[in-house]
Motif scaffolding. Structure first.
Motif, PDB file in Angstrom:
ATOM      1  N   LEU A   9       0.825  -1.207   0.000  1.00  0.00           N
ATOM      2  CA  LEU A   9       0.000   0.000   0.000  1.00  0.00           C
ATOM      3  C   LEU A   9       0.862   1.262   0.000  1.00  0.00           C
ATOM      4  CD1 LEU A   9      -2.933  -0.918   2.402  1.00  0.00           C
ATOM      5  CD2 LEU A   9      -3.069  -0.404  -0.038  1.00  0.00           C
ATOM      6  N   LEU A  10       1.929   1.235   0.769  1.00  0.00           N
ATOM      7  CA  LEU A  10       2.841   2.379   0.807  1.00  0.00           C
ATOM      8  C   LEU A  10       3.416   2.635  -0.585  1.00  0.00           C
ATOM      9  CD1 LEU A  10       4.468   4.554   2.294  1.00  0.00           C
ATOM     10  CD2 LEU A  10       6.143   2.789   2.859  1.00  0.00           C
ATOM     11  N   ALA A  11       3.885   1.583  -1.232  1.00  0.00           N
ATOM     12  CA  ALA A  11       4.437   1.722  -2.585  1.00  0.00           C
ATOM     13  C   ALA A  11       3.372   2.237  -3.547  1.00  0.00           C
ATOM     14  CB  ALA A  11       5.005   0.387  -3.065  1.00  0.00           C
ATOM     15  N   PHE A  12       2.167   1.692  -3.460  1.00  0.00           N
ATOM     16  CA  PHE A  12       1.078   2.116  -4.335  1.00  0.00           C
ATOM     17  C   PHE A  12       0.774   3.597  -4.155  1.00  0.00           C
ATOM     18  CE2 PHE A  12      -3.500   2.946  -4.747  1.00  0.00           C
ATOM     19  CZ  PHE A  12      -3.650   2.697  -6.105  1.00  0.00           C
ATOM     20  N   PHE A  13       0.623   4.037  -2.908  1.00  0.00           N
ATOM     21  CA  PHE A  13       0.298   5.441  -2.659  1.00  0.00           C
ATOM     22  C   PHE A  13       1.424   6.378  -3.116  1.00  0.00           C
ATOM     23  CE2 PHE A  13      -2.572   3.792   0.889  1.00  0.00           C
ATOM     24  CZ  PHE A  13      -3.708   3.917   0.114  1.00  0.00           C
ATOM     25  N   VAL A  14       2.664   5.965  -2.927  1.00  0.00           N
ATOM     26  CA  VAL A  14       3.796   6.798  -3.355  1.00  0.00           C
ATOM     27  C   VAL A  14       3.841   6.880  -4.879  1.00  0.00           C
ATOM     28  CG1 VAL A  14       6.319   6.931  -3.431  1.00  0.00           C
ATOM     29  CG2 VAL A  14       5.167   6.478  -1.268  1.00  0.00           C
ATOM     30  N   ILE A  15       3.605   5.764  -5.560  1.00  0.00           N
ATOM     31  CA  ILE A  15       3.618   5.760  -7.029  1.00  0.00           C
ATOM     32  C   ILE A  15       2.483   6.626  -7.571  1.00  0.00           C
ATOM     33  CG2 ILE A  15       3.232   4.316  -9.068  1.00  0.00           C
ATOM     34  CD1 ILE A  15       4.826   2.112  -7.546  1.00  0.00           C
ATOM     35  N   VAL A  16       1.283   6.494  -7.007  1.00  0.00           N
ATOM     36  CA  VAL A  16       0.156   7.313  -7.459  1.00  0.00           C
ATOM     37  C   VAL A  16       0.455   8.780  -7.227  1.00  0.00           C
ATOM     38  CG1 VAL A  16      -2.265   7.891  -7.020  1.00  0.00           C
ATOM     39  CG2 VAL A  16      -1.577   5.506  -7.213  1.00  0.00           C
ATOM     40  N   GLU A  17       1.026   9.118  -6.086  1.00  0.00           N
ATOM     41  CA  GLU A  17       1.365  10.515  -5.795  1.00  0.00           C
ATOM     42  C   GLU A  17       2.417  11.033  -6.761  1.00  0.00           C
ATOM     43  OE1 GLU A  17       0.959  14.096  -4.417  1.00  0.00           O
ATOM     44  OE2 GLU A  17      -0.230  12.456  -3.605  1.00  0.00           O
ATOM     45  N   ALA A  18       3.389  10.202  -7.076  1.00  0.00           N
ATOM     46  CA  ALA A  18       4.432  10.619  -8.018  1.00  0.00           C
ATOM     47  C   ALA A  18       3.855  10.855  -9.411  1.00  0.00           C
ATOM     48  CB  ALA A  18       5.532   9.570  -8.073  1.00  0.00           C
ATOM     49  N   CYS A  19       2.852  10.068  -9.779  1.00  0.00           N
ATOM     50  CA  CYS A  19       2.248  10.224 -11.107  1.00  0.00           C
ATOM     51  C   CYS A  19       1.325  11.434 -11.186  1.00  0.00           C
ATOM     52  CB  CYS A  19       1.462   8.961 -11.479  1.00  0.00           C
ATOM     53  SG  CYS A  19       2.528   7.545 -11.785  1.00  0.00           S
ATOM     54  N   THR A  20       0.644  11.766 -10.100  1.00  0.00           N
ATOM     55  CA  THR A  20      -0.319  12.866 -10.139  1.00  0.00           C
ATOM     56  C   THR A  20       0.262  14.174  -9.638  1.00  0.00           C
ATOM     57  OG1 THR A  20      -1.181  12.353  -7.937  1.00  0.00           O
ATOM     58  CG2 THR A  20      -2.282  11.319  -9.840  1.00  0.00           C
ATOM     59  N   ALA A  21       1.092  14.125  -8.629  1.00  0.00           N
ATOM     60  CA  ALA A  21       1.697  15.314  -8.009  1.00  0.00           C
ATOM     61  C   ALA A  21       0.634  16.335  -7.602  1.00  0.00           C
ATOM     62  CB  ALA A  21       2.718  15.937  -8.943  1.00  0.00           C
ATOM     63  N   ASN A  22      -0.504  15.855  -7.129  1.00  0.00           N
ATOM     64  CA  ASN A  22      -1.579  16.749  -6.699  1.00  0.00           C
ATOM     65  C   ASN A  22      -1.895  16.617  -5.216  1.00  0.00           C
ATOM     66  OD1 ASN A  22      -2.042  17.902  -9.175  1.00  0.00           O
ATOM     67  ND2 ASN A  22      -3.505  16.346  -9.796  1.00  0.00           N
ATOM     68  N   LEU A  23      -1.023  16.004  -4.471  1.00  0.00           N
ATOM     69  CA  LEU A  23      -1.241  15.756  -3.043  1.00  0.00           C
ATOM     70  C   LEU A  23      -2.547  14.995  -2.808  1.00  0.00           C
ATOM     71  CD1 LEU A  23      -0.041  19.141  -1.527  1.00  0.00           C
ATOM     72  CD2 LEU A  23       1.222  17.017  -1.705  1.00  0.00           C
ATOM     73  N   LEU A  24      -2.748  13.947  -3.594  1.00  0.00           N
ATOM     74  CA  LEU A  24      -3.957  13.144  -3.453  1.00  0.00           C
ATOM     75  C   LEU A  24      -3.765  11.991  -2.473  1.00  0.00           C
ATOM     76  CD1 LEU A  24      -5.088  12.857  -7.173  1.00  0.00           C
ATOM     77  CD2 LEU A  24      -6.103  14.244  -5.388  1.00  0.00           C
ATOM     78  N   THR A  25      -2.633  11.334  -2.546  1.00  0.00           N
ATOM     79  CA  THR A  25      -2.457  10.109  -1.760  1.00  0.00           C
ATOM     80  C   THR A  25      -1.297  10.155  -0.778  1.00  0.00           C
ATOM     81  OG1 THR A  25      -1.062   9.140  -3.481  1.00  0.00           O
ATOM     82  CG2 THR A  25      -3.441   8.691  -3.604  1.00  0.00           C
ATOM     83  N   ILE A  26      -0.607  11.264  -0.698  1.00  0.00           N
ATOM     84  CA  ILE A  26       0.536  11.346   0.204  1.00  0.00           C
ATOM     85  C   ILE A  26       0.123  11.131   1.660  1.00  0.00           C
ATOM     86  CG2 ILE A  26       0.504  13.850   0.520  1.00  0.00           C
ATOM     87  CD1 ILE A  26       3.640  11.724  -0.041  1.00  0.00           C
ATOM     88  N   TRP A  27      -1.106  11.534   1.974  1.00  0.00           N
ATOM     89  CA  TRP A  27      -1.619  11.392   3.338  1.00  0.00           C
ATOM     90  C   TRP A  27      -1.779   9.919   3.688  1.00  0.00           C
ATOM     91  CZ3 TRP A  27      -0.761  16.206   3.560  1.00  0.00           C
ATOM     92  CH2 TRP A  27      -1.117  17.035   2.512  1.00  0.00           C
ATOM     93  N   PHE A  28      -2.242   9.154   2.725  1.00  0.00           N
ATOM     94  CA  PHE A  28      -2.437   7.719   2.947  1.00  0.00           C
ATOM     95  C   PHE A  28      -1.100   6.987   2.950  1.00  0.00           C
ATOM     96  CE2 PHE A  28      -6.222   9.363   0.734  1.00  0.00           C
ATOM     97  CZ  PHE A  28      -7.074   9.311   1.825  1.00  0.00           C
ATOM     98  N   ALA A  29      -0.121   7.502   2.226  1.00  0.00           N
ATOM     99  CA  ALA A  29       1.220   6.924   2.265  1.00  0.00           C
ATOM    100  C   ALA A  29       1.811   7.079   3.664  1.00  0.00           C
ATOM    101  CB  ALA A  29       2.116   7.580   1.224  1.00  0.00           C
TER     102      ALA A  29
END
Length: 143
Positions: A9-29
Motif C-alpha cells: 500500500l505504501l508503494a502504491f500510494f507513493v507511485i500514485v502521488e508521483a504520477c499525479t503530483a496533486n497531493l492526493l495520496t501522500i496522506w495515505f502513504a
C-alpha cells in the motif's frame, strides 16, 4: 503477513502521488508507513488498520492546508493579459460573419472579432477588449 500489505500500500500510494503530483495520496502513504512500522510491534490487523486510518486522517487534516498554501498554483499573467479591458480603435470594420476585422490597441494591431455575431463594428469605432481567444481579440464597442 501484514508487513507486505502495508509495504504494498505504501508503494502504491507513493507511485500514485508521483504520477499525479496533486497531493492526493501522500496522506495515505504516511498512514501506511506508520501502519507498516506498527506491524512489527502489533500483530492484530484491526489495530493496524485503525492506526492507518487515524494517522492518515490526522496528517490530512493538519498538513493539507499548509501544503495547499505552498503549492497553490497562481495565475501568471502574460504580456497579452495587459490588453484585456484596454481601449482601442477599429482599423478594419469587424464582422464575425465575414471573418474580418482588425483593431489597434496599445500601439499593436490585432485581428479582432465582435463579442456577438449580431454586432458589426464599423471602422474608427472605439472598442474595449473583453478577452483573448488564440490570436484574436474579442471586443465590444465602448458605450
Amino acid at each position: 503477513m501484514m508487513v507486505w500489505v502495508w509495504l504494498g500500500l505504501l508503494a502504491f500510494f507513493v507511485i500514485v502521488e508521483a504520477c499525479t503530483a496533486n497531493l492526493l495520496t501522500i496522506w495515505f502513504a504516511a498512514g501506511a508507513l506508520v501502519a507498516l512500522i506498527s506491524s512489527f510491534f502489533i500483530e492484530n490487523p484491526m489495530i493496524q488498520v485503525v492506526i492507518f486510518v487515524i494517522v492518515s486522517f490526522i496528517v490530512l487534516v493538519l498538513l493539507r492546508p499548509i501544503a495547499k498554501k505552498y503549492t497553490r498554483t497562481r495565475k501568471q499573467p502574460t504580456n497579452a493579459d495587459m490588453y484585456i479591458n484596454a481601449e482601442g480603435v477599429v482599423t478594419e470594420a469587424i464582422s464575425n460573419l465575414n471573418a474580418k476585422g482588425t483593431v489597434k490597441v496599445r500601439g499593436s494591431v490585432w485581428t479582432a472579432r465582435s463579442i456577438s455575431d449580431e454586432v458589426e463594428i464599423p471602422e474608427n469605432t472605439t472598442i474595449v477588449v473583453e478577452r483573448i481567444e488564440g490570436v484574436k481579440l474579442i471586443v465590444r464597442p465602448k458605450n
